[in-house]
Enzyme design. Structure first.
Site, PDB file in Angstrom:
ATOM      1  NE  ARG A  23      -1.504  -1.091   3.919  1.00  0.00           N
ATOM      2  CZ  ARG A  23      -1.659  -1.024   5.101  1.00  0.00           C
ATOM      3  NH1 ARG A  23      -3.214  -1.093   6.049  1.00  0.00           N
ATOM      4  NH2 ARG A  23      -0.505  -1.685   6.068  1.00  0.00           N
ATOM      5  CG  ASN A  48       6.245  27.708  10.906  1.00  0.00           C
ATOM      6  OD1 ASN A  48       5.478  28.039  11.230  1.00  0.00           O
ATOM      7  ND2 ASN A  48       7.642  27.476  11.866  1.00  0.00           N
ATOM      8  NE  ARG A  58      12.171  28.825   1.455  1.00  0.00           N
ATOM      9  CZ  ARG A  58      11.310  29.596   1.242  1.00  0.00           C
ATOM     10  NH1 ARG A  58      11.526  30.731   2.079  1.00  0.00           N
ATOM     11  NH2 ARG A  58      10.676  29.488  -0.176  1.00  0.00           N
ATOM     12  CE1 TYR A 131      10.488  26.443  10.703  1.00  0.00           C
ATOM     13  CE2 TYR A 131      10.313  26.013   8.087  1.00  0.00           C
ATOM     14  CZ  TYR A 131       9.944  27.009   9.658  1.00  0.00           C
ATOM     15  OH  TYR A 131      10.748  27.801   8.917  1.00  0.00           O
ATOM     16  CG  ASP A 169      17.508  34.981   4.013  1.00  0.00           C
ATOM     17  OD1 ASP A 169      17.612  36.116   4.715  1.00  0.00           O
ATOM     18  OD2 ASP A 169      17.238  33.560   3.478  1.00  0.00           O
TER      19      ASP A 169
END
Length: 183
Positions: A23, A48, A58, A131, A169
């Protein structure tokens, strides 16, 4: 569930026990009792999720005390290089980092404790990352370090012509410019 230690104390990789059959598969992504048995004592309060395309980096992100966040990171789709940098001033591994490939296929998770900067690069065409955190977002406590900091020397495993980084960033300070740390 197998807890794999890394070269940095308190930073661990979670390898779930996966049950597969015709399955598909099943595994426990989080089990508070098993985490507690292994000394992982965070009370997660929020999940998140992000979606990114290949080449996105990121990070490196964190929140300073008293709003520092522990993160339990996993990949739902695709593959990333997940990175955590030790910012605990009294740690013998201060300024060192660990990187690990997390993917939907290997189902590994990285447990990033308080006192670490965190980031990731997307190695697959796209990736969905989820996360858990143990502290809510607090804008005034938000900090970061440039992803391409020469002191840290992180190999994000993405070619320079593919790198996609947010404007926010790109203007982060270098590791040598930070004026905060964790005790």
């Amino acid at each position: 569930m197998n807890i794999e230690k890394t070269a940095i104390e308190d930073l661990v990789i979670i390898n779930p026990t996966v049950f597969e059959d015709s399955r598909g598969y099943f595994f426990e992504a989080y089990n508070k009792a098993k985490f507690l048995e292994n000394g992982i004592e965070y009370e997660f309060i929020q999940d998140n999720q992000s979606f990114s395309k290949r080449g996105v980096i990121r990070g490196l992100h964190l929140q300073i005390n008293p709003f520092a966040q522990a993160k339990l990171v996993r990949v739902l789709e695709g593959e990333i290089l997940d990175v955590a940098v030790d910012l605990r001033k009294n740690s013998p591994t201060y300024g060192q980092h660990v990187s690990v490939i997390l993917s939907a296929q290997n189902k590994k998770q990285l447990m990033v404790p308080h006192g670490f900067a965190h980031g990731f690069s997307v190695l697959s065409e796209t990736a969905s990352v989820m996360y858990k955190v143990d502290q809510l977002y607090h804008k005034e406590s938000e900090r970061g370090i440039r992803y391409d900091d020469p002191t840290l020397g992180i190999d994000w495993q993405v070619s320079l012509n593919e790198v996609i980084v947010s404007e926010k960033d790109v203007i982060l300070p270098s590791f040598n410019e930070i004026d905060w740390s964790f005790e």
